[in-house]
Design a protein around this motif. Structure first.
Motif, PDB file in Angstrom:
ATOM      1  N   TYR A   1      49.174  39.275  44.223  1.00  0.00           N
ATOM      2  CA  TYR A   1      49.842  40.026  42.966  1.00  0.00           C
ATOM      3  C   TYR A   1      50.779  41.532  43.065  1.00  0.00           C
ATOM      4  N   GLY A   2      51.767  41.993  43.101  1.00  0.00           N
ATOM      5  CA  GLY A   2      52.516  43.257  43.126  1.00  0.00           C
ATOM      6  C   GLY A   2      53.860  43.564  43.452  1.00  0.00           C
TER       7      GLY A   2
ATOM      8  N   ASN B   1      47.168  39.551  37.349  1.00  0.00           N
ATOM      9  CA  ASN B   1      46.900  39.401  38.114  1.00  0.00           C
ATOM     10  C   ASN B   1      45.855  38.784  38.369  1.00  0.00           C
TER      11      ASN B   1
ATOM     12  N   ASN C   1      45.720  44.003  48.308  1.00  0.00           N
ATOM     13  CA  ASN C   1      47.252  45.084  47.760  1.00  0.00           C
ATOM     14  C   ASN C   1      47.535  45.724  49.472  1.00  0.00           C
TER      15      ASN C   1
END
Length: 325
Positions: free
Chosen positions: A189-190, A296, A318
């Motif tokens: 997620y991101g 998330n 990440n």
């Protein structure tokens, strides 16, 4: 026998016997009887007001009074035990049960409030021990009210516990693809690089790379709201409404194992990995929504991963790499 009395007669120079008058004799008899009556009355009053001499009826009543006093003492001890037990339950109710379920504690003023308005104890007034009887009755009434309040509180806690259990089952708490069947966790997620435009854009879910046909499991209890390919870019996808504001999305499936409106449990097989829609390779795109906001998913895997597995997943999630959709 009464003493004989004499008097000296100067005329005859001799002693003469005194002959008592009849009136005096009657007076003496009267005074004796009167004195005896007064003495007897005084003794009667004295005996009535002391325990020196009691009739069988009085002795029986005394035994009954002593028995009542004993029973009253036992009753007060039982009341004290009840109050202690109830106080312990109330303490656990306020400081454990309600605290756990995030409910407000019940104030002591509400638990121990008396009864206002009409005099409930008027029928108990006017007796020798009215104060004692009224005090005990009030004590029993307060305990009864406390028990009613506590009973309702426990019913409420039982209902909250049931809702809590439903909530815990509904939260999407497991990884939708088993680790044994997972090739790798491709993207988290991101902000990620788009596989088609190569532009940097927000990736709202997690991509799990797995062979086509790999089973996909429901992350929590819920109802299937959609199982179609009518959403742009997702291809064949499933949306599960878990209640309590939670919704999960499973995209790019090869085929479904559920249909719209079907109820599912956590761990149920709902579909299979594919590469339909806007997808570069076979994988599962997985999203978690809360109150309409995308969040998330990595924060919800406490139900299926070990600490080491979670640490590895967090490491890969990440990394700002290229997503698969």
């Amino acid at each position: 026998m009464s003493k004989v009395k004499y008097y000296y007669d100067p005329d005859t120079l001799s002693y003469r016997k005194i002959e008592p008058k009849k009136s005096r004799k009657y007076r003496n008899i009267f005074l004796f009887v009167l004195g005896a009556a007064i003495f007897g009355t005084m003794m009667h009053i004295f005996l009535l007001n002391t325990n020196i001499l009691n009739t069988p009826r009085e002795l029986s009543l005394q035994r009954e009074v002593k028995n009542f006093e004993l029973q009253y003492d036992l009753l007060n001890r039982k009341l004290e035990q009840m109050e202690n037990v109830l106080a312990n339950i109330e303490d656990r109710d306020n400081n454990i049960y309600r605290l756990y379920f995030e409910a407000n504690p019940i104030p002591d003023e509400q638990r121990r409030a008396g009864f206002g308005g009409v005099n409930r104890y008027k029928s108990l007034e006017g007796f020798n021990n009215s104060e004692m009887i009224i005090a005990t009755t009030k004590r029993l009434d307060v305990i009864q009210k406390q028990m009613v309040i506590q009973s309702k509180s426990l019913d409420e806690i039982a209902k909250m516990a049931e809702e809590k259990e439903k909530l815990l089952q509904a939260i999407p708490a497991i990884q939708p693809v088993n680790n044994e069947e997972l090739t790798r966790m491709a993207s988290g997620y991101g902000w990620r690089s788009d596989p088609f435009t190569k532009a940097r854009k927000m990736h709202w879910g997690m991509d799990f790379t797995a062979p086509r046909g790999t089973p996909i499991y429901a992350a929590g209890d819920g109802v299937v709201k959609r199982a179609d390919n009518r959403a742009s870019g997702f291809g064949k996808h499933i949306r599960i409404d878990h209640g309590y504001g939670y919704l999960t999305l499973y995209a790019h499936l090869s085929k479904y194992n559920v249909k719209k409106g079907q109820k599912v449990k956590r761990g149920d097989l709902i579909g299979f990995v594919g590469s339909t829609g806007r997808s570069e390779a076979p994988h599962l795109h997985y999203e978690v929504w809360k109150e309409g906001q995308k969040i998330n998913p990595i924060n919800f895997y406490y139900g299926s991963l070990t600490a080491e597995e979670f640490a590895n997943m967090l490491k890969f999630a990440n990394q700002e790499n290229q997503s698969l959709d």
